[in-house]
Design a protein around this motif. Sequence first.
Motif, PDB file in Angstrom:
ATOM      1  N   ALA A 287       0.835  -1.206   0.000  1.00 30.58           N
ATOM      2  CA  ALA A 287       0.000   0.000   0.000  1.00 30.58           C
ATOM      3  C   ALA A 287       0.870   1.258   0.000  1.00 30.58           C
ATOM      4  CB  ALA A 287      -0.945  -0.011   1.200  1.00 30.58           C
ATOM      5  N   ALA A 288       1.928   1.268   0.797  1.00 33.12           N
ATOM      6  CA  ALA A 288       2.826   2.428   0.848  1.00 33.12           C
ATOM      7  C   ALA A 288       3.542   2.608  -0.489  1.00 33.12           C
ATOM      8  CB  ALA A 288       3.834   2.265   1.978  1.00 33.12           C
ATOM      9  N   ALA A 289       3.988   1.520  -1.103  1.00 35.84           N
ATOM     10  CA  ALA A 289       4.662   1.603  -2.401  1.00 35.84           C
ATOM     11  C   ALA A 289       3.701   2.122  -3.465  1.00 35.84           C
ATOM     12  CB  ALA A 289       5.210   0.235  -2.801  1.00 35.84           C
ATOM     13  N   TRP A 290       2.466   1.645  -3.438  1.00 35.91           N
ATOM     14  CA  TRP A 290       1.472   2.110  -4.405  1.00 35.91           C
ATOM     15  C   TRP A 290       1.185   3.591  -4.203  1.00 35.91           C
ATOM     16  CZ3 TRP A 290      -3.255   4.443  -3.992  1.00 35.91           C
ATOM     17  CH2 TRP A 290      -3.961   4.587  -5.192  1.00 35.91           C
ATOM     18  N   LEU A 291       1.038   4.005  -2.949  1.00 31.78           N
ATOM     19  CA  LEU A 291       0.756   5.408  -2.653  1.00 31.78           C
ATOM     20  C   LEU A 291       1.906   6.296  -3.121  1.00 31.78           C
ATOM     21  CD1 LEU A 291      -1.136   7.483  -1.407  1.00 31.78           C
ATOM     22  CD2 LEU A 291       0.009   7.076   0.786  1.00 31.78           C
ATOM     23  N   ARG A 292       3.145   5.866  -2.871  1.00 29.98           N
ATOM     24  CA  ARG A 292       4.308   6.631  -3.323  1.00 29.98           C
ATOM     25  C   ARG A 292       4.321   6.734  -4.843  1.00 29.98           C
ATOM     26  NH1 ARG A 292       9.567   6.017  -5.021  1.00 29.98           N
ATOM     27  NH2 ARG A 292      10.999   7.575  -4.228  1.00 29.98           N
ATOM     28  N   TRP A 293       4.067   5.619  -5.537  1.00 31.13           N
ATOM     29  CA  TRP A 293       4.020   5.632  -7.011  1.00 31.13           C
ATOM     30  C   TRP A 293       2.935   6.589  -7.489  1.00 31.13           C
ATOM     31  CZ3 TRP A 293      -0.089   4.453 -10.162  1.00 31.13           C
ATOM     32  CH2 TRP A 293       0.183   4.445 -11.522  1.00 31.13           C
TER      33      TRP A 293
ATOM     34  N   VAL B 263       1.503   9.202  -6.012  1.00 27.22           N
ATOM     35  CA  VAL B 263       1.814  10.612  -5.750  1.00 27.22           C
ATOM     36  C   VAL B 263       2.873  11.108  -6.727  1.00 27.22           C
ATOM     37  CG1 VAL B 263       2.839  12.197  -4.064  1.00 27.22           C
ATOM     38  CG2 VAL B 263       1.066  10.590  -3.359  1.00 27.22           C
ATOM     39  N   THR B 264       3.924  10.310  -6.979  1.00 33.06           N
ATOM     40  CA  THR B 264       4.966  10.759  -7.902  1.00 33.06           C
ATOM     41  C   THR B 264       4.449  10.849  -9.331  1.00 33.06           C
ATOM     42  OG1 THR B 264       5.851   8.521  -8.129  1.00 33.06           O
ATOM     43  CG2 THR B 264       6.897   9.957  -6.497  1.00 33.06           C
TER      44      THR B 264
END
Length: 68
Positions: A8-14, A16-17
Amino acid sequence: MTAAPRRAAAWLRWYVTELTGENAYARYVERARAADPAAAVLSRREFERRRTDDRYRDPHSGHYRGCC
């Protein structure tokens, strides 16, 4: 951290970027090197400058139109 919150954190970071355009330079470098590994790649500063100039250029006349 377990696997689900990490994903979930990796998806959220992707997300947002992608949304903010932060990945645009990385994609440019990847494509430029794939097309011709020996060719020069723009610096991050020059890439962003050209990207900003293109964003504010009037598509009809080709002239820079400034902000508003």
